[in-house]
Structure formats: C-alpha cells, structure tokens
Design a protein around this motif. Sequence first.
Motif, PDB file in Angstrom:
ATOM      1  N   THR A 189       0.969  -1.298   0.023  1.00  0.00           N
ATOM      2  CA  THR A 189      -0.193   0.141  -0.025  1.00  0.00           C
ATOM      3  C   THR A 189       0.782   1.402  -0.054  1.00  0.00           C
ATOM      4  OG1 THR A 189      -1.888  -1.052   1.291  1.00  0.00           O
ATOM      5  CG2 THR A 189      -1.778   1.438   1.300  1.00  0.00           C
ATOM      6  N   GLU A 190       0.790   2.161  -0.963  1.00  0.00           N
ATOM      7  CA  GLU A 190       1.524   3.358  -1.215  1.00  0.00           C
ATOM      8  C   GLU A 190       1.508   4.000   0.238  1.00  0.00           C
ATOM      9  OE1 GLU A 190       1.960   6.429  -4.607  1.00  0.00           O
ATOM     10  OE2 GLU A 190      -0.009   6.595  -3.858  1.00  0.00           O
ATOM     11  N   GLY A 191       2.619   4.740   0.488  1.00  0.00           N
ATOM     12  CA  GLY A 191       2.698   5.422   1.796  1.00  0.00           C
ATOM     13  C   GLY A 191       3.147   4.534   2.929  1.00  0.00           C
ATOM     14  N   GLN A 192       2.768   3.363   2.828  1.00  0.00           N
ATOM     15  CA  GLN A 192       3.157   2.278   4.197  1.00  0.00           C
ATOM     16  C   GLN A 192       4.516   1.336   3.787  1.00  0.00           C
ATOM     17  OE1 GLN A 192      -0.215  -0.006   5.122  1.00  0.00           O
ATOM     18  NE2 GLN A 192      -1.523   1.543   4.929  1.00  0.00           N
ATOM     19  N   GLU A 193       4.907   0.850   4.812  1.00  0.00           N
ATOM     20  CA  GLU A 193       6.135  -0.068   4.554  1.00  0.00           C
ATOM     21  C   GLU A 193       5.753  -1.238   3.741  1.00  0.00           C
ATOM     22  OE1 GLU A 193       7.906  -0.608   8.284  1.00  0.00           O
ATOM     23  OE2 GLU A 193       9.258   0.918   8.118  1.00  0.00           O
ATOM     24  N   GLY A 194       6.612  -1.837   2.810  1.00  0.00           N
ATOM     25  CA  GLY A 194       6.166  -2.782   1.909  1.00  0.00           C
ATOM     26  C   GLY A 194       7.414  -3.870   2.152  1.00  0.00           C
ATOM     27  N   VAL A 195       7.248  -5.200   2.371  1.00  0.00           N
ATOM     28  CA  VAL A 195       8.301  -5.898   2.184  1.00  0.00           C
ATOM     29  C   VAL A 195       8.216  -6.907   1.203  1.00  0.00           C
ATOM     30  CG1 VAL A 195       9.283  -7.746   3.500  1.00  0.00           C
ATOM     31  CG2 VAL A 195       8.423  -5.631   4.765  1.00  0.00           C
ATOM     32  N   LEU A 196       9.241  -7.049   0.415  1.00  0.00           N
ATOM     33  CA  LEU A 196       9.234  -8.007  -0.725  1.00  0.00           C
ATOM     34  C   LEU A 196       9.402  -9.604   0.263  1.00  0.00           C
ATOM     35  CD1 LEU A 196       9.108  -8.977  -3.609  1.00  0.00           C
ATOM     36  CD2 LEU A 196      11.417  -8.826  -3.786  1.00  0.00           C
ATOM     37  N   ALA A 197       8.345 -10.258   0.429  1.00  0.00           N
ATOM     38  CA  ALA A 197       8.585 -11.589   0.919  1.00  0.00           C
ATOM     39  C   ALA A 197       8.954 -12.871  -0.061  1.00  0.00           C
ATOM     40  CB  ALA A 197       7.035 -12.023   1.672  1.00  0.00           C
ATOM     41  N   CYS A 198      10.245 -13.075   0.458  1.00  0.00           N
ATOM     42  CA  CYS A 198      10.669 -14.206  -0.598  1.00  0.00           C
ATOM     43  C   CYS A 198      11.674 -15.078   0.312  1.00  0.00           C
ATOM     44  CB  CYS A 198      11.087 -13.821  -1.751  1.00  0.00           C
ATOM     45  SG  CYS A 198      11.573 -15.089  -2.940  1.00  0.00           S
ATOM     46  N   ARG A 199      11.343 -16.059   0.851  1.00  0.00           N
ATOM     47  CA  ARG A 199      12.190 -16.863   1.686  1.00  0.00           C
ATOM     48  C   ARG A 199      12.296 -18.299   1.169  1.00  0.00           C
ATOM     49  NH1 ARG A 199       9.423 -16.887   5.406  1.00  0.00           N
ATOM     50  NH2 ARG A 199       8.818 -18.987   5.783  1.00  0.00           N
ATOM     51  N   ALA A 200      13.525 -18.876   0.934  1.00  0.00           N
ATOM     52  CA  ALA A 200      13.931 -20.137   0.427  1.00  0.00           C
ATOM     53  C   ALA A 200      14.346 -21.072   1.378  1.00  0.00           C
ATOM     54  CB  ALA A 200      15.102 -19.983  -0.623  1.00  0.00           C
ATOM     55  N   LYS A 201      13.879 -22.265   0.850  1.00  0.00           N
ATOM     56  CA  LYS A 201      14.092 -23.472   1.660  1.00  0.00           C
ATOM     57  C   LYS A 201      15.237 -24.252   1.192  1.00  0.00           C
ATOM     58  CE  LYS A 201       9.164 -24.277   2.786  1.00  0.00           C
ATOM     59  NZ  LYS A 201       8.110 -25.024   2.515  1.00  0.00           N
ATOM     60  N   GLY A 202      16.120 -24.655   2.132  1.00  0.00           N
ATOM     61  CA  GLY A 202      16.954 -25.425   1.666  1.00  0.00           C
ATOM     62  C   GLY A 202      18.401 -25.416   2.707  1.00  0.00           C
ATOM     63  N   ARG A 203      19.267 -26.344   2.596  1.00  0.00           N
ATOM     64  CA  ARG A 203      20.389 -26.552   3.487  1.00  0.00           C
ATOM     65  C   ARG A 203      21.728 -26.938   2.565  1.00  0.00           C
ATOM     66  NH1 ARG A 203      19.389 -26.164   8.672  1.00  0.00           N
ATOM     67  NH2 ARG A 203      17.411 -26.373   9.464  1.00  0.00           N
ATOM     68  N   PRO A 204      22.495 -26.223   2.908  1.00  0.00           N
ATOM     69  CA  PRO A 204      22.813 -24.866   3.573  1.00  0.00           C
ATOM     70  C   PRO A 204      21.756 -23.745   3.152  1.00  0.00           C
ATOM     71  CG  PRO A 204      24.473 -24.996   2.236  1.00  0.00           C
ATOM     72  CD  PRO A 204      23.987 -26.128   2.050  1.00  0.00           C
ATOM     73  N   GLU A 205      21.496 -22.820   4.266  1.00  0.00           N
ATOM     74  CA  GLU A 205      20.333 -21.832   3.982  1.00  0.00           C
ATOM     75  C   GLU A 205      20.842 -21.089   2.677  1.00  0.00           C
ATOM     76  OE1 GLU A 205      18.319 -18.076   6.257  1.00  0.00           O
ATOM     77  OE2 GLU A 205      19.598 -19.405   7.274  1.00  0.00           O
ATOM     78  N   PRO A 206      19.755 -20.745   1.699  1.00  0.00           N
ATOM     79  CA  PRO A 206      20.038 -19.961   0.641  1.00  0.00           C
ATOM     80  C   PRO A 206      19.939 -18.591   0.735  1.00  0.00           C
ATOM     81  CG  PRO A 206      18.432 -22.045   0.390  1.00  0.00           C
ATOM     82  CD  PRO A 206      18.626 -21.645   1.674  1.00  0.00           C
ATOM     83  N   GLU A 207      20.773 -17.927  -0.128  1.00  0.00           N
ATOM     84  CA  GLU A 207      20.830 -16.477  -0.091  1.00  0.00           C
ATOM     85  C   GLU A 207      19.860 -16.119  -1.199  1.00  0.00           C
ATOM     86  OE1 GLU A 207      24.443 -14.739  -1.410  1.00  0.00           O
ATOM     87  OE2 GLU A 207      23.920 -12.507  -0.690  1.00  0.00           O
ATOM     88  N   VAL A 208      18.957 -15.157  -0.808  1.00  0.00           N
ATOM     89  CA  VAL A 208      17.924 -14.801  -1.905  1.00  0.00           C
ATOM     90  C   VAL A 208      18.155 -13.169  -2.300  1.00  0.00           C
ATOM     91  CG1 VAL A 208      15.452 -14.410  -2.330  1.00  0.00           C
ATOM     92  CG2 VAL A 208      16.161 -16.416  -0.691  1.00  0.00           C
ATOM     93  N   LYS A 209      18.118 -13.147  -3.535  1.00  0.00           N
ATOM     94  CA  LYS A 209      18.164 -11.851  -4.099  1.00  0.00           C
ATOM     95  C   LYS A 209      17.296 -11.491  -5.339  1.00  0.00           C
ATOM     96  CE  LYS A 209      23.407 -11.080  -3.558  1.00  0.00           C
ATOM     97  NZ  LYS A 209      24.526 -11.245  -4.115  1.00  0.00           N
ATOM     98  N   CYS A 210      16.647 -10.406  -5.217  1.00  0.00           N
ATOM     99  CA  CYS A 210      15.476 -10.030  -6.170  1.00  0.00           C
ATOM    100  C   CYS A 210      15.981  -8.853  -6.952  1.00  0.00           C
ATOM    101  CB  CYS A 210      14.314 -10.038  -5.405  1.00  0.00           C
ATOM    102  SG  CYS A 210      13.489 -11.348  -4.701  1.00  0.00           S
ATOM    103  N   SER A 211      15.229  -8.709  -8.183  1.00  0.00           N
ATOM    104  CA  SER A 211      15.745  -7.568  -9.011  1.00  0.00           C
ATOM    105  C   SER A 211      14.580  -7.371  -9.892  1.00  0.00           C
ATOM    106  CB  SER A 211      17.069  -7.537  -9.866  1.00  0.00           C
ATOM    107  OG  SER A 211      16.982  -8.708 -10.727  1.00  0.00           O
ATOM    108  N   LYS A 212      14.318  -6.018 -10.398  1.00  0.00           N
ATOM    109  CA  LYS A 212      13.344  -5.719 -11.325  1.00  0.00           C
ATOM    110  C   LYS A 212      13.944  -4.492 -12.009  1.00  0.00           C
ATOM    111  CE  LYS A 212      10.157  -2.720 -10.244  1.00  0.00           C
ATOM    112  NZ  LYS A 212       9.997  -1.764 -11.158  1.00  0.00           N
ATOM    113  N   ASP A 213      14.122  -4.605 -13.541  1.00  0.00           N
ATOM    114  CA  ASP A 213      14.769  -3.632 -14.569  1.00  0.00           C
ATOM    115  C   ASP A 213      16.144  -3.357 -14.348  1.00  0.00           C
ATOM    116  OD1 ASP A 213      12.059  -3.645 -15.664  1.00  0.00           O
ATOM    117  OD2 ASP A 213      11.457  -1.966 -14.377  1.00  0.00           O
TER     118      ASP A 213
END
Length: 239
Positions: A16-40
């Motif tokens: 919602t505009e004007g509020q805090e937004g969080v890109l929720a993306c958590r991966a499963k796996g061992r060892p714990e994966p590192e997650v990176k997201c990008s747009k344009d």
Amino acid sequence: KPRLDSEGCPAQQNWTEGQEGVLACRAKGRPEPEVKCSKDGNSIAAGIPYPADRAHAGTYRCRATNALGTAERNVTVWVQHGPAGVTVRALPSANVTRGSGFTVDCGAEALPAPTYTWALPPAPNLRLAADNRSVTVTRATTANRGVYTCTASNRHGRRAGSVVVRVDESWLAVLVALGALGAVTALGLAVAGGYYLKTTACKKGEYNVRDAEGSSEAACLHRHRDNRGDIFGIQLTQP
C-alpha cells in the motif's frame, strides 16, 4: 538444493502506497540459501521494509542460491493507492452547438479500480454509462451548460476533476439576421418590381401612326403638346 515455493515466496504480493512494503521471498534448503531479487536491473533485498510507492510495482525475478544449486521464481508486486491523475474530458469539444450531442468522460489511476460519481447540471437529456465513467447528452440545450464534476473513489481515497461545458446559441442570432435580411430583400424586390411594371406596362404593343392619337396605351407614353399639336412616344410599325 534451494527451493522457492508459494508458501515462502508468494507469486502475487500487495503493498500500500505510503506504508512499509516488504518483498516476502524466503527459500528453503540446506545450507540456507541466499535470496536476491531484481526488477529492470535494480536489486531489492527480500525481507527488508521499504516505504512503498508506485515505482515499486512490477515483476521481480528472485533467485535463491547455496552451495548445492540455484532456484528462481517471479514475484509480482502490486502497490495499491488512491485515485490520482483524474481526467475529465468533453468530447468532441467542451464548446457545444445547441441541438448537437456530446459525451463527458472520466478516468483515474487507482488500485483497486475506482468507482465514479457525478455532480451534473440538472437536465432531462443526460444518460450515464453502465460503469458510470461517462455521461452522454443528446440534443444539447442551455440546460446542459455548466460544470461537470466527476469523483473517483476507492478504499484508499478519493479525488475529483471537472470540465466546464458551454452551449453556443450564436447560430440562432445568425438565422434571425439572415431571416431579417431576406425579408428586407424580398420587400425591396417587390417595390422595384412594382415600379418596373408601372413604368413599362403602358409601353407594350405596336401601333400605327394613324392610331396613335386615339390610343389609350400611346397616351401613357409621355404625351406633350407643342405648336404642332399632341406628340406621342410610340413604336412605329410598317403601314
């Protein structure tokens, strides 16, 4: 090996505009994966709050990586906001000729899609579209001139826009002037025609000189007297 699924990394997310937004993306796996997201080409960290605005909307490519491999997933972020950029237009023009038709359209950027309400000049020849986004007027009269105001609303806010419609009646004055000119012209022609008939009616016909003195038609042609008697202006014929 890393795994990205709908539980830890939903494919559709709403901010919602004007509020805090969080890109929720958590991966499963061992060892714990590192997650990176990008747009344009611009990276955004998953799980970190950001002040949300419409620039954040779009589809992100998220990648989870560990020593055993990589997993990828697309995540679309929708940024909800109140109406903005309300446009109200009169088509084909806001300057309307009496008797013609026109339409007033309303549009706005908003998520979720807005509803529309109107404040209109009171007139019987108005028709609202099924989605309330436009008003159509047929055979415009002076009752249709004035301010047309459209308000777009959703749960995040509302915003209004207006257009002023003018109904031009100058063509009536032109018709009246043309009518008066036509009447004056007709009267002038009638007077001129009467004068012409009066001055030429008695000149029609041919007469023998011997008949001139007794001819009532010849008498019309400017008879005058001199020492030789009466003189008639007539058209001569062969005897």
